[in-house]
Scaffold this motif. Structure first.
Motif, PDB file in Angstrom:
ATOM      1  N   ARG A   1      97.730  -8.060   1.000  1.00 53.17           N
ATOM      2  CA  ARG A   1      98.016  -8.112  -0.433  1.00 53.17           C
ATOM      3  C   ARG A   1      96.882  -8.780  -1.213  1.00 53.17           C
ATOM      4  NH1 ARG A   1     102.655  -9.666   0.051  1.00 53.17           N
ATOM      5  NH2 ARG A   1     102.542 -11.923  -0.238  1.00 53.17           N
ATOM      6  N   HIS A   2      96.272  -9.823  -0.643  1.00 56.36           N
ATOM      7  CA  HIS A   2      95.205 -10.551  -1.349  1.00 56.36           C
ATOM      8  C   HIS A   2      93.813 -10.106  -0.916  1.00 56.36           C
ATOM      9  CE1 HIS A   2      98.071 -13.219  -3.243  1.00 56.36           C
ATOM     10  NE2 HIS A   2      98.638 -13.462  -2.074  1.00 56.36           N
ATOM     11  N   GLN A   3      93.731  -9.072  -0.039  1.00 57.26           N
ATOM     12  CA  GLN A   3      92.458  -8.507   0.396  1.00 57.26           C
ATOM     13  C   GLN A   3      91.561  -9.582   1.001  1.00 57.26           C
ATOM     14  OE1 GLN A   3      90.898  -6.468  -3.053  1.00 57.26           O
ATOM     15  NE2 GLN A   3      92.333  -4.767  -2.853  1.00 57.26           N
ATOM     16  N   LEU A   4      92.109 -10.287   2.002  1.00 52.23           N
ATOM     17  CA  LEU A   4      91.385 -11.372   2.647  1.00 52.23           C
ATOM     18  C   LEU A   4      91.215 -11.071   4.130  1.00 52.23           C
ATOM     19  CD1 LEU A   4      93.253 -14.416   1.056  1.00 52.23           C
ATOM     20  CD2 LEU A   4      90.966 -13.613   0.465  1.00 52.23           C
ATOM     21  N   ALA A   5      90.157 -11.645   4.716  1.00 54.00           N
ATOM     22  CA  ALA A   5      89.976 -11.593   6.159  1.00 54.00           C
ATOM     23  C   ALA A   5      90.761 -12.725   6.801  1.00 54.00           C
ATOM     24  CB  ALA A   5      88.499 -11.709   6.519  1.00 54.00           C
ATOM     25  N   ALA A   6      91.223 -12.499   8.033  1.00 54.37           N
ATOM     26  CA  ALA A   6      92.004 -13.536   8.711  1.00 54.37           C
ATOM     27  C   ALA A   6      91.184 -14.798   8.912  1.00 54.37           C
ATOM     28  CB  ALA A   6      92.499 -13.004  10.057  1.00 54.37           C
ATOM     29  N   GLY A   7      89.847 -14.672   9.027  1.00 54.81           N
ATOM     30  CA  GLY A   7      88.999 -15.833   9.224  1.00 54.81           C
ATOM     31  C   GLY A   7      88.955 -16.774   8.033  1.00 54.81           C
ATOM     32  N   SER A   8      89.552 -16.378   6.913  1.00 56.70           N
ATOM     33  CA  SER A   8      89.602 -17.268   5.751  1.00 56.70           C
ATOM     34  C   SER A   8      90.647 -18.365   5.918  1.00 56.70           C
ATOM     35  CB  SER A   8      89.914 -16.460   4.489  1.00 56.70           C
ATOM     36  OG  SER A   8      88.952 -15.453   4.279  1.00 56.70           O
ATOM     37  N   PHE A   9      91.489 -18.292   6.961  1.00 47.33           N
ATOM     38  CA  PHE A   9      92.576 -19.238   7.146  1.00 47.33           C
ATOM     39  C   PHE A   9      92.403 -19.999   8.454  1.00 47.33           C
ATOM     40  CE2 PHE A   9      94.588 -16.796   3.887  1.00 47.33           C
ATOM     41  CZ  PHE A   9      95.506 -17.652   3.294  1.00 47.33           C
ATOM     42  N   CYS A  10      92.920 -21.219   8.461  1.00 48.77           N
ATOM     43  CA  CYS A  10      93.090 -22.026   9.672  1.00 48.77           C
ATOM     44  C   CYS A  10      94.529 -22.521   9.667  1.00 48.77           C
ATOM     45  CB  CYS A  10      92.103 -23.192   9.703  1.00 48.77           C
ATOM     46  SG  CYS A  10      92.292 -24.266  11.151  1.00 48.77           S
ATOM     47  N   LEU A  11      95.322 -22.147  10.659  1.00 54.53           N
ATOM     48  CA  LEU A  11      96.722 -22.519  10.728  1.00 54.53           C
ATOM     49  C   LEU A  11      96.861 -23.730  11.648  1.00 54.53           C
ATOM     50  CD1 LEU A  11      98.337 -18.979  11.006  1.00 54.53           C
ATOM     51  CD2 LEU A  11      97.863 -20.327   8.958  1.00 54.53           C
ATOM     52  N   GLU A  12      97.475 -24.815  11.129  1.00 60.92           N
ATOM     53  CA  GLU A  12      97.581 -26.074  11.860  1.00 60.92           C
ATOM     54  C   GLU A  12      98.964 -26.214  12.477  1.00 60.92           C
ATOM     55  OE1 GLU A  12      96.540 -29.235   9.259  1.00 60.92           O
ATOM     56  OE2 GLU A  12      94.508 -28.495   8.873  1.00 60.92           O
ATOM     57  N   ILE A  13      99.008 -26.618  13.772  1.00 59.54           N
ATOM     58  CA  ILE A  13     100.251 -26.755  14.526  1.00 59.54           C
ATOM     59  C   ILE A  13     100.279 -28.129  15.160  1.00 59.54           C
ATOM     60  CG2 ILE A  13     101.741 -25.685  16.242  1.00 59.54           C
ATOM     61  CD1 ILE A  13      98.638 -23.832  15.477  1.00 59.54           C
TER      62      ILE A  13
ATOM     63  N   ARG B   1      99.059 -13.991  19.277  1.00 59.60           N
ATOM     64  CA  ARG B   1      99.065 -12.857  18.341  1.00 59.60           C
ATOM     65  C   ARG B   1      98.312 -13.204  17.066  1.00 59.60           C
ATOM     66  NH1 ARG B   1     105.132 -11.265  17.584  1.00 59.60           N
ATOM     67  NH2 ARG B   1     104.187  -9.751  16.148  1.00 59.60           N
ATOM     68  N   LEU B   2      98.468 -14.455  16.596  1.00 53.77           N
ATOM     69  CA  LEU B   2      97.738 -14.872  15.397  1.00 53.77           C
ATOM     70  C   LEU B   2      96.243 -14.944  15.673  1.00 53.77           C
ATOM     71  CD1 LEU B   2     100.167 -17.650  14.125  1.00 53.77           C
ATOM     72  CD2 LEU B   2      99.668 -15.508  12.963  1.00 53.77           C
ATOM     73  N   HIS B   3      95.892 -15.503  16.830  1.00 53.82           N
ATOM     74  CA  HIS B   3      94.472 -15.657  17.156  1.00 53.82           C
ATOM     75  C   HIS B   3      93.799 -14.299  17.321  1.00 53.82           C
ATOM     76  CE1 HIS B   3      90.889 -16.926  19.506  1.00 53.82           C
ATOM     77  NE2 HIS B   3      90.980 -18.002  18.731  1.00 53.82           N
ATOM     78  N   ALA B   4      94.550 -13.321  17.845  1.00 53.30           N
ATOM     79  CA  ALA B   4      93.990 -11.975  18.002  1.00 53.30           C
ATOM     80  C   ALA B   4      93.662 -11.338  16.657  1.00 53.30           C
ATOM     81  CB  ALA B   4      94.971 -11.094  18.775  1.00 53.30           C
ATOM     82  N   MET B   5      94.321 -11.790  15.591  1.00 53.18           N
ATOM     83  CA  MET B   5      94.033 -11.274  14.254  1.00 53.18           C
ATOM     84  C   MET B   5      92.727 -11.824  13.697  1.00 53.18           C
ATOM     85  SD  MET B   5      97.898 -11.602  12.694  1.00 53.18           S
ATOM     86  CE  MET B   5      97.351 -11.251  11.036  1.00 53.18           C
ATOM     87  N   GLY B   6      92.219 -12.946  14.287  1.00 51.63           N
ATOM     88  CA  GLY B   6      90.971 -13.531  13.811  1.00 51.63           C
ATOM     89  C   GLY B   6      91.149 -14.817  13.038  1.00 51.63           C
ATOM     90  N   VAL B   7      92.357 -15.346  12.949  1.00 55.56           N
ATOM     91  CA  VAL B   7      92.594 -16.585  12.220  1.00 55.56           C
ATOM     92  C   VAL B   7      92.287 -17.771  13.135  1.00 55.56           C
ATOM     93  CG1 VAL B   7      95.012 -16.678  12.881  1.00 55.56           C
ATOM     94  CG2 VAL B   7      94.273 -17.846  10.815  1.00 55.56           C
ATOM     95  N   ASP B   8      91.737 -18.862  12.555  1.00 56.01           N
ATOM     96  CA  ASP B   8      91.499 -20.084  13.319  1.00 56.01           C
ATOM     97  C   ASP B   8      92.802 -20.840  13.501  1.00 56.01           C
ATOM     98  OD1 ASP B   8      88.898 -19.430  13.399  1.00 56.01           O
ATOM     99  OD2 ASP B   8      88.136 -21.129  12.251  1.00 56.01           O
TER     100      ASP B   8
END
Length: 803
Positions: A648-660, A678-685
């Motif tokens: 929706r926002h036309q962003l790459a997954a690498g623009s995010f870092c999800l903290e756990i 599954r999240l990491h396979a999308m390219g998100v940190d």
């Protein structure tokens, strides 16, 4: 007997009548159409035959006229006179033409010589077009020993016959013309029963009637109808003459110089259908009689059908009131009798099933104990009696411990047997010590006991006995199960005055007992305030999303070696319309407990995506960090939801870092790892937040697809004064780097801590020294105004040693 329309009898009679009338009406319409079709077909046949008769009649007239001309053409004296060609014979020829024409009643006589010139003429005024017509027929007359045609002379149709005069070769032609008079149309009328009308027409002029068997007053209407017809119409057509409908046919008689002569043959449609009128009248009478007979039959049939059904309806009304003893007449042998027998069987079956349904509705089929509905009735009766005698009634509600775990591990069948054993143990206990007590199963692993005419001490004593009985292990299928229970109590009239209130209060006390793990707990009003407050908070959280009361704040993340702003951590604030700004510590734990955290996380991700997209359009590329809770990690749809936000926002997954957090991972490591992979396979940190405060195993950390470690602020805040914290931080940094991870420190509140972390090789940091959390819309201004501190001149070893 009067029939009501909305009754069954009325509807049956109405149906019969509608069907009969519809069938009769359709029959009459079909017959009417058939009559019209037959009449039309008969008229068309009559018109075709009439055309043949008329042409035959014209041919007979022409033959008769040719005979008259032939008599003259073969007269010896007439032939010699023509052959001599003397002037004295001219008068003889003219006299012979006149006399022959008078005898034949010809309206025109003419002699054409061998040079094809008109030498003698008599009768109708000479007409150039007539002469041209005659000259055109000379060859035909010579070849066929005569010829005939219809010419138009002075707007009158004239039948012209031509006979050659031979001696032995053709030396002249005798021409006679006969105006088509009224006798012709009368003869045609008598032969064919058709109306006949002859019309002439000048080029592009109106139709002019000449002779007709139709009334004279109708002729102008017929002329107007002919004027509207297309040229050369060969098919029949309808016309209205003097109010009488005709089907007519137009026959051309002759065409000369653009002038027409036509005959109209017409047949009255009304006369053609008149012979069917008596048949239609007979059919109408039969229809009325059939309708009356059908009405009587329908009434009798409807009464025979409806009366037994009315009796069955009365029986059904009694069954509705609970009376299953009404008599049903089973004597009939037809379908109504079969219906009555089926109805009687249904009544008996319903009576049996109602008893079974009542048992199932008020008794638990698994334990054979009263269920919640039956217990509410029993409690209501006990309360009514207690009000009269001023007794105290106690309700004891218990919920088994670890029953869900037993179901998950051993299966539901084992759990059902366990519940049966618990019910038997409680029934035996209360049967020995409390015969007046009522035991029931409310559902699941919840049981309840009613103690009528009791006291607080007695209720506690019974509760203690129940808990001891449930603490004893149960042996099932070679398995020993320890269960236990949490037990809550509520009393009438001390706590509540109606069954539902007492049950609700006992349930609140029961959950309090499970939390305290401290025996039976009596209801206290303070417990309910907490429940009401929690319910209110959940409602307010839901409204906050709908009313857009949440606000996105961010805290910058800085590279410690260069001072460059490389990212932000997204934080949520609640702008409550009454409480003001509500900080996350006040509502995040409750949101996690109730499951609302999933809604809140999605809101933060969506707002962060919008912020990241806005920054990129301004040329600012930062990595946005968002915290995930335990419930988020267990949501198997989280990757799909995150992908929707990126799209929706036309962003790459690498623009995010999800903290756990470590604790979130350890609640269900298998499911958490599946979601993270599954999240990491999308390219998100992925980042481990608050590292060092949990109890995770390094083996799990080794397998997790993470990119970053965040050192908890509890180790960072006092680093410059506590060598132990410094050692922990340094070890964590080394551990992260050795595993190929980026290391971020949070809680930097002084320049000294900044410099110490930079010297230890920490990659990034965040804290109040750089910036407190700020509103997302102020981030661009903050970045423009940000100035990092100057680099430390101390060497690495000196800096660490001073710590």
């Amino acid at each position: 007997m009067m029939l009501r329309f909305n009754s069954l009898e009325g509807r049956i009679v109405t149906l019969f009548l509608v069907l009969i009338v519809a069938v009769q009406a359709i029959g009459l319409v079909v017959i009417e159409q058939g009559i019209n079709a037959n009449a039309r077909s008969s008229i068309a046949t009559e018109l075709v035959n009439g055309e043949k008769v008329f042409r035959k009649l014209m041919e007979q007239n022409a033959q008769k006229q040719r005979f008259s001309a032939q008599v003259l053409a073969r007269d010896t004296a007439f032939v010699q006179a023509i052959g001599n060609g003397d002037e004295d014979d001219r008068a003889t020829i003219a006299s012979a033409l006149v006399n022959s024409g008078r005898r034949a009643r010809a309206d025109l006589t003419m002699l054409i010589d061998g040079e094809r010139r008109v030498t003698v003429e008599n009768g109708i005024v000479k007409n150039g077009s007539l002469e041209k017509l005659v000259l055109g027929l000379l060859d035909q007359a010579e070849q066929n020993d005569g010829a005939s045609a219809v010419a138009i002379v002075d707007q009158r149709p004239v039948q012209v016959v031509i006979m050659p005069v031979k001696a032995p070769v053709t030396i002249a032609w005798v021409v006679m013309g006969f105006v088509l008079d009224r006798q012709l149309v009368l003869d045609m009328r008598q032969l064919s029963q058709l109306e006949v009308a002859i019309f002439t027409r000048q080029p592009d002029g109106p139709w002019t009637p000449f002779e007709s068997t139709l009334p004279a007053a109708a002729m102008p209407a017929v002329a107007r109808a002919l004027q509207a017809l297309p040229e050369n119409l060969a098919r029949p057509f309808d016309l209205d003459a003097g109010g009488i409908r005709y089907s007519a046919r137009l026959l051309p008689l002759g065409l000369e110089g653009g002038r027409h002569a036509d005959v109209v043959l017409a047949r009255s449609i009304d006369d053609a259908t008149a012979e069917y009128t008596s048949l239609q009248r007979t059919l109408m009478i039969l229809t009325i009689v059939a309708t009356l007979v059908a009405c009587g039959v329908a009434v009798i049939t409807a009464m025979r059908i409806a009366q037994p059904l009315r009796h069955l309806a009365g029986t059904a009304r009694r069954m509705e009131l609970g009376d299953y003893d009404g008599r049903i007449d089973l004597a009939r042998k037809d379908e109504i009798g079969a219906l009555a027998k089926a109805f009687a069987g249904m009544r008996d079956g319903i009576a049996k099933r109602e008893q079974e349904i009542r048992r199932l509705a008020y008794w638990d089929s698994l334990t054979d104990l009263p269920n919640r509905a039956q217990f509410v009735l029993q409690l209501g009766e006990a309360l009514a009696e207690a009000r009269q005698r001023e007794h105290v009634v106690f309700v004891l509600m218990m919920d088994l411990d670890r029953f869900k775990h037993v179901n998950d591990v051993m299966g539901h069948a084992f759990g059902d047997v366990l519940l049966q054993k618990v019910a038997e143990r409680l029934r035996a206990l209360l049967g020995e010590t409390q015969p007046q007590a009522c035991l029931a199963r409310l559902g699941g692993d919840e049981f309840v006991v009613l103690l009528p005419a009791s006291s607080i001490d007695h209720a506690h004593k019974v509760a203690a006995g129940i808990l001891r009985a449930l603490e004893a292990p149960l042996s099932l299928e070679d398995q020993t199960v320890d269960i236990g229970a949490g037990l809550g109590m509520a009393a009438f009239p001390i706590n509540g005055a109606d069954p539902e209130s007492l049950l609700s209060m006992a349930e609140v006390a029961m959950y309090a007992a499970k939390q305290r793990n401290d025996g039976a707990v009596a209801y206290d009003a303070a417990m309910d305030k907490s429940s009401a407050k929690s319910l209110s908070l959940l409602t307010e959280l839901r409204n906050a999303i709908e009313r857009n009361e949440f606000r996105l704040h961010v805290q910058p993340k800085i590279r410690l070696d260069t001072g460059e702003v490389v990212g932000v951590e997204s934080l949520v604030r609640w702008a409550h319309p009454e409480r003001g700004n509500v900080f996350p510590d006040e509502f995040i734990p409750f949101a996690e407990q109730t499951g609302f955290i999933r809604v809140l996380t999605r809101w933060v991700l969506d707002q962060s995506g919008a912020l990241c997209s806005q920054l990129q359009r301004q040329g600012i590329h930062l990595k946005i960090s968002v915290n995930l809770s335990t419930r988020d990690l267990l949501d198997q749809d989280l990757p799909a939801k995150f992908r929707d936000i990126l799209t929706r926002h036309q962003l790459a997954a690498g623009s995010f870092c999800l903290e756990i957090t470590e604790s979130a991972i350890m609640d269900d490591p298998v499911r958490a790892q599946q979601t993270l992979e599954r999240l990491h396979a999308m390219g998100v940190d992925l980042s481990i937040d608050d590292f060092g405060t949990g109890y995770s195993s390094l083996a799990y950390l080794k397998r997790l697809p993470v990119d970053e470690l965040k050192i908890d602020k509890s180790f960072v805040l006092n680093m410059e004064n506590d060598i132990g914290d410094t050692k922990i931080v340094r070890s964590t940094i080394d551990l992260g780097h050795n595993m190929g991870l980026r290391v971020v420190a949070e809680g930097i509140e002084s320049e000294a801590v900044w410099r110490l972390l930079a010297a230890l090789g920490c990659d990034q940091g965040q804290g109040y020294f750089m910036s407190r959390p700020i509103a997302a819309d102020k981030l661009v201004g903050w970045i423009a105004a940000w100035t990092p501190p100057a680099r430390s001149a101390l060497p690495y070893s000196d800096t660490v040693g001073s710590a």
